[in-house]
Scaffold this active site. Structure first.
Site, short mmCIF file in Angstrom:
data_model
loop_
_atom_site.label_atom_id
_atom_site.label_comp_id
_atom_site.label_asym_id
_atom_site.label_seq_id
_atom_site.Cartn_x
_atom_site.Cartn_y
_atom_site.Cartn_z
NE ARG A 299 73.78 11.41 16.18
CZ ARG A 299 72.87 10.78 16.90
NH1 ARG A 299 72.19 11.44 17.83
NH2 ARG A 299 72.63 9.49 16.71
CE1 TYR A 443 79.38 10.80 7.99
CE2 TYR A 443 80.84 9.04 7.24
CZ TYR A 443 80.54 10.39 7.35
OH TYR A 443 81.42 11.32 6.83
CD GLU A 444 79.23 9.39 13.74
OE1 GLU A 444 78.58 9.16 14.78
OE2 GLU A 444 80.35 8.92 13.52
N GLY A 445 74.06 8.33 12.75
CA GLY A 445 72.62 8.46 12.87
C GLY A 445 72.04 9.01 11.59
#
Length: 587
Positions: A299, A443-445
């Protein structure tokens, strides 16, 4: 930079300012036994070498990789021309090992320098950056949670970059809600597990850069409880050890790659695990906790993608404006007031360029600060310093991931406007940055998940709060009052610290009555925190800048004059999220 020219020039001047003046990182390194031999000249040399690699090797492949994309044939993926050779050069130069533990064959350099490297790689070639992008997180995850034999077998290959890694979470029915995952694992007598299921949107799930790919896969054991508490983490390599020695293919199959809006040189794969052999990493049913080590690293790096896009968009726009007659100030034009690099242009163009520069350089200071905090969290000489750094890094991570990627996309779009119609034409390159930058918000949350993480888990949860960050911001406001160039900014920063604190307290009180409020206010709250944090970054820049960086003070004034106005907007949206009926009954 004229149309089609692929050159990337690292912003070494500003990087040096952030490392040596804004952070004063060399002084902190001297207090950390792990980095006490690292000095400013050595850090500069590393940054220069990274910039040269990105400019000479990666940037020339960016446009061609976007046009060519990846090819899928018979279950295998072929990356664009030159990608594999560039990766071999990356490994030979030792870049994968930069921040890895020396016990695993790493160079043991700071996470801060790894953050610098990652910004440069994304600026020069985002699609290529996706392949090694998870290496650092995978190494951290295995070092923290894998059994000894896995660390000894796999970590040296990953640290050297001989092998690459993926993070396999998403399934067709389970995107952001990982509790819906269906991939199964069953234990075997030899201590391994058999993995059965499918994963989608796996970056680098197959490619021709390395012989082996180490997949870290979330799956359920037969006795797993429902939801996220039933997930376990498994190491499932593309190639596995033979009993008699050597390596053989595992039952991991690539069923296809996605045709995407951007980062077309990055293979986004659908993977099928068909009774594939895997090994448990960490404790059963505690896989998400182990995976979070990898996800938190990812993140921060995704947030730096937003910075990388903003940097390249600004440089392209600035170079184009310098070459276009109509971008220059008209004879009767007053000329744009703003940071160096904006004056002398037609007023609207100068304003856009000033905004691009100020947001980009402010984000760089905050992003590098987060990387430096990770170093302090691991290596500060006292536990109080380590704990303080951990608390600050936890608060900043969702802000950097969400706020930076949102800004990276909007700044790329604003940079395209500087080009006029040329910006919509492929050969001028800015349209690719707009397309490539959009995915980082997903992406990545997703950014919405990051906002909920910040407000619900990091700020409003019992025992949590924004105070560690507010303490740093208030301390900067106090220090800046003693600096003549920064004194007017200090007053504004202090005022916004109090307004942010008041808004946070009001949200906490209102949420006790209205449980839905945090969900409605979370995104605007994160943007408010990000904007006030940028004000802190620029207040400090104005205070610490030497005469050689006088332009920093003008940039700081520009942000406080224009950029900080956004904070008023976000605060009003937070106030608007309050339920009028509940407020009528509970004023």
């Amino acid at each position: 930079m004229s149309a089609g020219r692929p050159r990337y020039e690292a912003p070494l001047r500003d990087i040096g300012f952030v490392l040596e003046q804004w952070l004063d990182a060399p002084s902190d390194w001297k207090r950390m036994p792990a980095y006490e031999s690292l000095d400013a000249p050595t850090a500069r040399m590393i940054c220069e070498a990274a910039g040269q690699f990105c400019g000479d090797v990666l940037a020339p492949l960016n446009g061609g990789g976007d046009l060519q994309g990846c090819a899928f044939d018979g279950g295998t993926v072929r990356t664009p021309d030159g990608f594999a050779a560039a990766y071999r050069a990356y490994v030979e130069a030792g870049w994968p090992a930069l921040a890895c533990d020396p016990a695993d064959g790493g160079q043991g350099l700071p996470e801060l320098l790894d953050a610098v490297l990652n910004e440069m790689i994304v600026s020069s070639n985002h699609a290529w950056a996706m392949y090694p992008g998870l290496l650092r997180g995978a190494c951290l995850c295995l070092r923290a949670h894998a059994p000894q034999w896995i660390r000894e077998t796999y970590l040296p290959h990953l640290v050297r970059g001989d092998w690459l890694a993926t993070m396999c979470l998403t399934e067709p029915q389970a995107g952001s809600d990982l509790g819906l995952l269906r991939t199964r694992a069953r234990a075997c007598e030899d201590g391994s597990h058999r993995i059965e299921g499918s994963k989608i949107f796996i970056s680098g799930g197959d490619h021709d850069l390395t012989e082996n790919i180490v997949h870290l896969v979330l799956a359920r054991l037969p006795d797993a409880p429902s939801g996220t508490k039933g997930l376990s983490l498994f190491l499932v390599p593309k190639r596995i050890p033979r009993d008699e020695g050597g390596w053989e293919p595992n039952a991991v199959h690539c069923d296809g790659i996605e045709s995407k809006m951007g980062i077309k040189g990055s293979a986004t794969c659908t993977l099928r695990f068909e009774d594939a052999r895997g090994w448990l990493v960490g404790e059963p049913h505690r896989g998400l906790a182990a995976m979070f080590v990898m996800m938190n690293s990812a993140r921060l790096h995704v947030g730096l993608q937003g910075l990388g896009h903003a940097e390249m968009a600004y440089r392209l726009a600035l170079d184009h404006a310098r070459e276009r007659l109509e971008a220059r100030a008209l004879p009767r034009a007053e000329g744009a007031r703003g940071p160096a690099g904006a004056a002398g242009f037609h007023a609207p163009v100068g304003r856009m360029l000033a905004d691009l520069r100020v947001w980009t350089e402010g984000m760089r200071a905050l992003g590098y600060w987060a990387g430096h905090l990770l170093d302090q969290a691991a290596h500060a000489p006292d536990e109080a310093g380590r704990a303080r750094a951990r608390d600050l890094a936890a608060l900043l991570t969702p802000v950097i991931k969400s706020f930076f990627t949102e800004r990276g996309f909007s700044l790329a779009s604003e940079a395209l406007q500087v080009f006029g119609g040329y910006g919509y034409v492929r050969e001028y390159r800015i349209e690719q940055i707009v397309r490539d930058s959009r995915v980082a918000m997903i992406y990545e949350g997703t950014n919405q998940i990051q906002a909920m993480d910040l407000l619900r888990r990091k700020v409003l949860a019992p025992g949590a709060g924004l105070e560690p960050l507010l303490e740093v911001l208030r301390a900067e406001a106090a220090a800046a009052r003693a600096s003549a160039p920064a004194r007017p900014l200090a007053e504004a920063l202090q005022a916004w610290c109090e307004r942010l604190d008041d808004a946070t307290r009001a949200l906490a009180a209102d949420a006790a009555i209205d449980p839905g409020l945090p969900a409605r206010a979370a995104e605007d709250y994160l943007r408010l925190v990000g904007t006030v944090a940028l004000a802190f970054a620029w207040c400090r820049a104005a205070r610490v800048a030497t005469a050689a960086f006088e332009d920093k003070r003008e940039s700081a004034r520009h942000f406080f004059r224009y950029g900080l106005l956004d904070a008023e907007h976000w605060l009003r949206r937070i106030q608007a999220a309050r339920d009028p009926e509940i407020q009528r009954r509970h004023p």
